[in-house]
Scaffold this active site. Structure first.
Site, short mmCIF file in Angstrom:
data_model
loop_
_atom_site.label_atom_id
_atom_site.label_comp_id
_atom_site.label_asym_id
_atom_site.label_seq_id
_atom_site.Cartn_x
_atom_site.Cartn_y
_atom_site.Cartn_z
N LYS A 32 0.82 -1.21 0.00
CA LYS A 32 0.00 0.00 0.00
C LYS A 32 0.86 1.26 0.00
CE LYS A 32 -4.36 -1.93 1.46
NZ LYS A 32 -5.45 -2.03 2.45
N ARG B 114 -3.06 -10.17 4.78
CA ARG B 114 -3.45 -10.31 3.37
C ARG B 114 -2.32 -9.72 2.52
NH1 ARG B 114 -5.97 -7.30 -0.67
NH2 ARG B 114 -7.54 -8.41 -1.92
#
Length: 265
Positions: free
Chosen positions: A204, A244
């Protein structure tokens, strides 16, 4: 939790696994590298992304879920649509991962309740087009905990068993980089909610900014796997149920080392 994005436009790997056969092969590879479950999604939730229609999401997701489940892979479906969740469970998905926590589709909670499968409830303040403008907090950890608690209660009131809930702080969703880091530092507070915790930090943008430092452009998403593995080890130490990730092996190795150090203490 290994990620299979059956999309042309996901921020990290959009287009790489858009073909059904390639997506199934990738999911099998993630399991071989150590993924305990494989998360299949057909709609990008990157900031600013537009939604795909339901028929297209079904076309992307269902054959991949069916193919992986038929090979014995434990599959979760990453969707905000009740019909996609329902059909995915029907062909073998074992878990529903809804980044909206059931807010995007009023039929989601009843569908999950009827299916009796685990349900990931993520902290969410709105769709991708507008979520950056919603990153306004006084105390991000306290507010995320309170909002997740309220959402958990609503989902339970809707018929989902409390034992089936998994929570996710929603890193990058209506949060800026400083807020994402504060949430990672505050993972023990999220543990107070009493449910398994999923952490989804992989590749991210906040990791890109950490790696870039002052005045340097962030590295591309695919060059953030070592940073992701560091977050995975920290999350495991903080008691996370799962992480994840796009690249499974670096995270599996990092968590293994973290566990060995803890065992030697």
């Amino acid at each position: 939790m290994g990620v299979v994005n059956v999309t042309p436009d996901s921020f990290s790997d959009g287009g790489h696994w858009f073909d059904t056969t390639a997506a199934i092969k990738h999911g099998l590879g993630l399991e071989a590298e150590g993924a305990d479950l494989v998360d299949v999604g057909g709609e990008s939730t990157r900031p600013g992304a537009s939604r795909v229609d339901e028929a297209e999401e079904l076309r992307r997701v269902i054959p991949v879920v069916r193919g992986l489940a038929s090979e014995g892979v434990t599959v979760s479906v990453d969707t905000m649509r009740a019909r996609v969740a329902e059909q995915a469970v029907a062909v073998g998905a074992a878990l529903v991962n809804d980044v909206s926590g059931g807010l995007a589709d009023p039929d989601m909670v009843p569908v999950v309740a009827a299916a009796g499968v685990p349900f990931v409830v993520m902290h969410w303040r709105g769709f991708s087009e507008s979520m950056n403008s919603r990153a306004v907090y006084g105390d991000v950890v306290t507010e995320v905990v309170e909002e997740l608690r309220a959402r958990m209660e609503a989902v339970i009131d809707g018929g989902v068993s409390p034992e089936k809930l998994v929570i996710d702080p929603g890193l990058g969703f209506a949060k800026n980089g400083v807020q994402d880091l504060a949430l990672l530092a505050g993972l023990p507070r999220l543990g107070e909610l009493g449910r398994p915790l999923l952490v989804a930090a992989s590749r991210k943008r906040f990791l890109g900014h950490v790696l870039a430092g002052e005045g340097t452009p962030p590295p591309p998403a695919r060059e953030r796997d070592a940073a992701t593995a560091a977050v995975s080890a920290l999350s495991a130490h903080a008691g996370a149920w799962a992480v994840r990730v796009h690249a499974v092996r670096p995270t599996a190795d990092a968590v293994r080392v973290a566990r060995a150090v803890e065992g030697a203490a």
